[in-house]
Design a protein around this motif. Structure first.
Motif, PDB file in Angstrom:
ATOM      1  N   PRO A  27      42.952  40.229  28.403  1.00  0.00           N
ATOM      2  CA  PRO A  27      43.624  41.237  29.229  1.00  0.00           C
ATOM      3  C   PRO A  27      42.708  42.372  29.673  1.00  0.00           C
ATOM      4  O   PRO A  27      42.999  43.032  30.668  1.00  0.00           O
ATOM      5  CB  PRO A  27      44.717  41.779  28.301  1.00  0.00           C
ATOM      6  CG  PRO A  27      44.890  40.777  27.254  1.00  0.00           C
ATOM      7  CD  PRO A  27      43.583  40.086  27.088  1.00  0.00           C
ATOM      8  N   PHE A  44      40.112  42.162  31.205  1.00  0.00           N
ATOM      9  CA  PHE A  44      39.553  41.873  32.522  1.00  0.00           C
ATOM     10  C   PHE A  44      40.607  41.814  33.615  1.00  0.00           C
ATOM     11  O   PHE A  44      40.301  41.584  34.765  1.00  0.00           O
ATOM     12  CB  PHE A  44      38.760  40.568  32.470  1.00  0.00           C
ATOM     13  CG  PHE A  44      37.595  40.692  31.561  1.00  0.00           C
ATOM     14  CD1 PHE A  44      36.472  41.371  31.970  1.00  0.00           C
ATOM     15  CD2 PHE A  44      37.639  40.190  30.274  1.00  0.00           C
ATOM     16  CE1 PHE A  44      35.398  41.536  31.128  1.00  0.00           C
ATOM     17  CE2 PHE A  44      36.575  40.352  29.428  1.00  0.00           C
ATOM     18  CZ  PHE A  44      35.457  41.022  29.857  1.00  0.00           C
ATOM     19  N   ILE A  45      41.843  41.980  33.207  1.00  0.00           N
ATOM     20  CA  ILE A  45      42.916  41.998  34.198  1.00  0.00           C
ATOM     21  C   ILE A  45      43.066  43.429  34.688  1.00  0.00           C
ATOM     22  O   ILE A  45      43.096  44.361  33.892  1.00  0.00           O
ATOM     23  CB  ILE A  45      44.215  41.474  33.552  1.00  0.00           C
ATOM     24  CG1 ILE A  45      44.023  40.011  33.191  1.00  0.00           C
ATOM     25  CG2 ILE A  45      45.392  41.673  34.460  1.00  0.00           C
ATOM     26  CD1 ILE A  45      45.199  39.397  32.513  1.00  0.00           C
ATOM     27  N   SER A  46      43.127  43.602  35.979  1.00  0.00           N
ATOM     28  CA  SER A  46      43.143  44.965  36.513  1.00  0.00           C
ATOM     29  C   SER A  46      44.434  45.672  36.142  1.00  0.00           C
ATOM     30  O   SER A  46      45.456  45.049  35.874  1.00  0.00           O
ATOM     31  CB  SER A  46      42.992  44.945  38.023  1.00  0.00           C
ATOM     32  OG  SER A  46      44.218  44.595  38.607  1.00  0.00           O
ATOM     33  N   THR A  86      49.722  38.177  23.899  1.00  0.00           N
ATOM     34  CA  THR A  86      48.739  38.453  24.942  1.00  0.00           C
ATOM     35  C   THR A  86      48.875  37.494  26.114  1.00  0.00           C
ATOM     36  O   THR A  86      48.819  37.912  27.267  1.00  0.00           O
ATOM     37  CB  THR A  86      47.319  38.349  24.357  1.00  0.00           C
ATOM     38  OG1 THR A  86      47.253  39.179  23.206  1.00  0.00           O
ATOM     39  CG2 THR A  86      46.294  38.784  25.352  1.00  0.00           C
ATOM     40  N   ILE A 136      51.342  36.348  30.936  1.00  0.00           N
ATOM     41  CA  ILE A 136      50.551  35.736  32.012  1.00  0.00           C
ATOM     42  C   ILE A 136      51.056  34.328  32.296  1.00  0.00           C
ATOM     43  O   ILE A 136      51.248  33.944  33.450  1.00  0.00           O
ATOM     44  CB  ILE A 136      49.067  35.731  31.623  1.00  0.00           C
ATOM     45  CG1 ILE A 136      48.597  37.164  31.353  1.00  0.00           C
ATOM     46  CG2 ILE A 136      48.221  35.102  32.718  1.00  0.00           C
ATOM     47  CD1 ILE A 136      47.285  37.258  30.660  1.00  0.00           C
ATOM     48  N   VAL A 167      33.350  42.854  37.789  1.00  0.00           N
ATOM     49  CA  VAL A 167      34.750  42.951  37.366  1.00  0.00           C
ATOM     50  C   VAL A 167      35.313  44.311  37.759  1.00  0.00           C
ATOM     51  O   VAL A 167      36.444  44.420  38.240  1.00  0.00           O
ATOM     52  CB  VAL A 167      34.875  42.720  35.837  1.00  0.00           C
ATOM     53  CG1 VAL A 167      36.280  43.038  35.362  1.00  0.00           C
ATOM     54  CG2 VAL A 167      34.524  41.301  35.500  1.00  0.00           C
ATOM     55  N   ASN A 196      38.503  44.764  40.267  1.00  0.00           N
ATOM     56  CA  ASN A 196      39.742  45.326  39.738  1.00  0.00           C
ATOM     57  C   ASN A 196      40.086  46.705  40.280  1.00  0.00           C
ATOM     58  O   ASN A 196      41.165  47.206  40.018  1.00  0.00           O
ATOM     59  CB  ASN A 196      39.666  45.408  38.213  1.00  0.00           C
ATOM     60  CG  ASN A 196      39.899  44.062  37.565  1.00  0.00           C
ATOM     61  OD1 ASN A 196      40.393  43.148  38.206  1.00  0.00           O
ATOM     62  ND2 ASN A 196      39.544  43.943  36.313  1.00  0.00           N
ATOM     63  N   GLN A 248      43.693  44.243  45.356  1.00  0.00           N
ATOM     64  CA  GLN A 248      44.442  45.038  44.383  1.00  0.00           C
ATOM     65  C   GLN A 248      45.368  46.036  45.082  1.00  0.00           C
ATOM     66  O   GLN A 248      46.476  46.307  44.617  1.00  0.00           O
ATOM     67  CB  GLN A 248      43.487  45.811  43.461  1.00  0.00           C
ATOM     68  CG  GLN A 248      42.490  44.949  42.736  1.00  0.00           C
ATOM     69  CD  GLN A 248      43.132  44.053  41.709  1.00  0.00           C
ATOM     70  OE1 GLN A 248      44.210  44.361  41.187  1.00  0.00           O
ATOM     71  NE2 GLN A 248      42.493  42.942  41.394  1.00  0.00           N
ATOM     72  N   THR A 270      44.843  37.299  40.044  1.00  0.00           N
ATOM     73  CA  THR A 270      44.302  37.166  38.691  1.00  0.00           C
ATOM     74  C   THR A 270      43.392  35.963  38.552  1.00  0.00           C
ATOM     75  O   THR A 270      42.444  35.990  37.766  1.00  0.00           O
ATOM     76  CB  THR A 270      45.452  37.013  37.663  1.00  0.00           C
ATOM     77  OG1 THR A 270      46.568  37.757  38.110  1.00  0.00           O
ATOM     78  CG2 THR A 270      45.035  37.509  36.303  1.00  0.00           C
ATOM     79  N   ILE A 298      39.360  35.906  38.171  1.00  0.00           N
ATOM     80  CA  ILE A 298      38.837  36.416  36.901  1.00  0.00           C
ATOM     81  C   ILE A 298      39.119  35.424  35.778  1.00  0.00           C
ATOM     82  O   ILE A 298      38.262  35.121  34.952  1.00  0.00           O
ATOM     83  CB  ILE A 298      39.495  37.771  36.578  1.00  0.00           C
ATOM     84  CG1 ILE A 298      39.110  38.785  37.638  1.00  0.00           C
ATOM     85  CG2 ILE A 298      39.125  38.225  35.178  1.00  0.00           C
ATOM     86  CD1 ILE A 298      38.157  39.821  37.226  1.00  0.00           C
ATOM     87  N   TYR A 325      36.281  33.840  33.433  1.00  0.00           N
ATOM     88  CA  TYR A 325      36.227  34.539  32.157  1.00  0.00           C
ATOM     89  C   TYR A 325      35.813  33.677  30.958  1.00  0.00           C
ATOM     90  O   TYR A 325      34.907  34.056  30.213  1.00  0.00           O
ATOM     91  CB  TYR A 325      37.561  35.249  31.888  1.00  0.00           C
ATOM     92  CG  TYR A 325      37.772  35.640  30.471  1.00  0.00           C
ATOM     93  CD1 TYR A 325      37.038  36.675  29.920  1.00  0.00           C
ATOM     94  CD2 TYR A 325      38.666  34.951  29.651  1.00  0.00           C
ATOM     95  CE1 TYR A 325      37.197  37.024  28.599  1.00  0.00           C
ATOM     96  CE2 TYR A 325      38.829  35.291  28.341  1.00  0.00           C
ATOM     97  CZ  TYR A 325      38.092  36.322  27.815  1.00  0.00           C
ATOM     98  OH  TYR A 325      38.239  36.644  26.508  1.00  0.00           O
TER      99      TYR A 325
END
Lengths: 322, 318
Positions: free
Chosen positions: A139, A141-143, B51, B55, B230, B234, B252, B293, B296, B300
């Motif tokens: 998370p 790296f999630i904006s 976490t 998502i 990044v 972001n 964004q 998303t 990334i 990642y």
């Protein structure tokens, strides 16, 4: 230094030659490394223009800045803006919002990565550890826009959590508008986003612990809790103190990029912190001088906080930040 | 070190305690210890699930039909899969353009970051350089004290006139003082003899940097390049305050417009809000989140070790 000391007693003529020599030597030293100096030009210009020019720009906090007259010709006002800020009835509210949110997040988000790091440190199944770490770091790296967007979808009217609370509690909670929930949402989002990533620095400190200490303590009959308390925690104590000093320095920074996204007209009473106030009245409202003055007070408090907490760290026998 | 300790008393929980022969003599796993391990594994598993679950929920639900989202309450895996939401968002070129803008900003921004960081860090890594100390102090002071939001904004927008252009997004964050100091420390660790021999062979400092130092510091450059990238991908704030033309908006900012502004103005019931946009359907919101998303999330897992290394390098210094 030596040049000066000698020139005190010398004849004026020699002095002139020597100072010429030192200038010459300086120029030669510069020329010998001319590529290094040329290389530095972009960086130096960057720091002067984008870091130091704004610092000089702080003078607009002491004047009635008008963009077309410029900072040099705008009328000087002294501390008028500071006096004005403290005369508004709302300033205590802004400061209170800032401090409450800030201390809430220090108390709740600061220990979280330490606890998680200690727990991860006890895991001996390397595959499990690797998988969970990969997931927990993600998370970061999630904006923040995406984090808030996910929150809107999940907690907003019709979202899954919204429906769940309706089913469990019996009535719905306005997670996005209710001022009573606002701070918990902010802290919750921060914990979700940054806890896993925050463990890295503590896990790094934990790998430096001498394993012989554990073996010796086991022979002496220490159980796991005792090992944690007497070996592991002292080993990461200085890292904890360092991180706390850093965190205290930003006690008045409430993460405006995050707050702006979460604030709306319903939770305005609690979401208006000093940062958000500066953004809304400065950038959106155009009250440049006033908000510069407020921002300056914030910066000064931040520097004082770093210095003080560093002093405390030294008093505790830690290295601290500097 | 962690490996060594693991070897000393490897004991895994597969429902029962397994006594491993190479455990040091006299180490027995007490009941309390086993219970602790169970709880520990459970809590960490729960944390990991918390976490990823939001998502995963967004990703799966973005493939659900709007009808299912409206009628069926609370589900993770949709019954019927559809790509309607994606077809819808890619039909208008708004999102594709924003995606392109974000890629452009990220690539250019990262190149500028790396160039400025390296060219500043390399000279400062030379201890013999005159004026090195005062310049370092200039950098360090700026890490503790700043002009703040408004003077920075005024410098960029009105004194330099960058607002409305991508320069306002690329240049003001060109160097992170913190990253620069870490790169500088890394350069200091490169053996001086290598550079001296290059100098004897007729390289000037610039060529030494390009031919000798940079190839040796590729992992560090990759790490900080990733951090910078990044950050650019972001960020929304500088785009929000400096850009005026919404054709230039990065992803964004479009995301914020589509989901947050629309939702907030809908719940405010203030239809006078100039930002007001009709709140889009649930599945479309989710699809937009996924699109923003995915880049990334795709890179990642492969780059994780570089990111972690970057934090470690900083931690050792601190």
């Amino acid at each position: 230094m030596t040049v000066n000391a000698r020139s005190e007693t010398s004849m004026p003529v020699t002095r002139k030659i020597e100072s010429q020599n030192s200038v010459k030597r300086f120029v030669v030293a510069i020329m010998r490394n001319k590529w290094l100096y040329i290389m530095m030009i972009p960086g130096l210009v960057y720091f002067l223009v984008f870091k130091y020019l704004p610092m000089w720009g702080l003078i607009i906090g002491f004047e009635n800045y008008a963009p077309y007259t410029g900072p040099l010709k705008s009328p000087f006002q002294g501390l008028e803006w500071f006096r004005f800020f403290f005369s508004t009835p709302m300033w205590l509210n802004y400061l209170g919002n800032t401090l409450i949110l800030s201390f809430m997040s220090i108390i709740l988000t600061f220990p979280a990565p330490i606890i998680l790091a200690l727990m991860l440190n006890e895991i001996r199944n390397m595959l499990f550890k690797k998988i969970t770490q990969t997931l927990l770091y993600m998370p970061h790296f999630i904006s923040i826009v995406i984090v808030v967007s996910i929150t809107y979808v999940i907690f907003g009217a019709g979202g899954i959590i919204y429906k769940l609370t309706e089913n469990i509690v019996g009535h719905s909670i306005d997670y996005l508008g209710d001022p009573g929930v606002f701070r918990w949402m902010i802290v919750g989002q921060s914990i979700w986003k940054e806890t896993g990533w925050g463990t890295i620095i503590f896990l790094a400190a934990l790998t430096n612990v001498d394993t012989q200490l554990y073996e010796a303590s086991m022979i002496d009959g220490a159980n796991r809790a005792q090992r944690l308390w007497h070996i592991t925690l002292p080993a990461i104590r200085s890292t904890i103190v360092l991180m706390l000093v850093l965190r205290m320095g930003s006690v008045l920074d409430t993460g405006y990029e995050h707050l702006i996204l979460m604030s709306n007209s319903l939770n305005r009473t609690v979401s208006l912190t000093l940062d958000v106030f500066v953004y809304q009245n400065g950038i959106k409202g155009g009250l440049y001088s006033y908000t510069t003055a407020v921002g300056l007070m914030k910066s000064i408090v931040s520097v004082l906080m770093v210095v003080t907490s560093n002093k405390i760290a030294h008093a505790l026998g830690e290295e601290g930040l500097y | 070190m962690a490996k060594k300790r693991q070897g000393a008393f490897t004991a895994q929980i597969n429902g029962k305690t397994v006594v491993i022969s190479n455990a040091p003599v006299g180490v027995y796993r007490t009941v309390g210890s086993v219970i602790f391990d169970c709880i520990n594994y459970a809590v960490i598993t729960l944390a990991a699930i918390t976490t990823v679950l939001p998502i995963l929920y967004i990703i799966f639900n973005s493939f659900a039909t709007e009808f299912e989202l409206q009628t069926r309450s609370m589900f993770l895996i949709p019954h019927t899969w559809s790509t309607d939401a994606y077809i819808y968002i890619f039909a208008s070129n708004k999102l594709i353009r924003a995606f392109g803008n974000s890629v452009f900003i990220t690539v250019c921004g990262t190149l500028i970051n790396l160039f400025c960081t390296v060219t500043m860090a390399y000279p400062l890594s030379k201890k013999y350089l005159k004026m090195r100390k005062p310049i370092l102090n200039i950098v360090i002071f700026s890490m503790f004290f700043s002009g703040g939001m408004i003077p920075g904004y005024i410098v960029v927008s009105s004194w330099l006139g960058m607002s409305g252009t991508y320069w306002a997004l690329l240049i003001p964050g060109a160097i992170s003082a913190y990253n620069m100091m870490i790169v500088k420390n890394f350069f200091q660790g490169i053996p001086q003899e290598l550079e001296e021999s290059a100098n004897l062979d007729g390289c000037n400092d610039l060529m030494t940097l390009v031919r000798i130092v940079l190839p040796l510091s590729l992992p560090v450059l990759a790490t900080f390049g990733l951090f910078y990238a990044v950050g650019h991908w972001n960020s929304y704030f500088s785009a929000m305050i400096y850009l005026t033309d919404d054709k230039m908006y990065p992803l964004q900012l479009i995301l914020r417009q589509i989901i947050i502004t629309a939702e907030a103005s809908a719940s405010d019931m203030t239809l006078m809000d100039p930002d007001f946009v009709e709140p889009p359907k649930e599945s479309i919101k989710m699809a937009v989140i996924v699109v923003a998303t995915v880049p990334i999330m795709c890179v990642y897992p492969f780059l994780q070790k570089y990111f972690v290394k970057g934090v470690m390098v900083g931690a050792l210094k601190g």
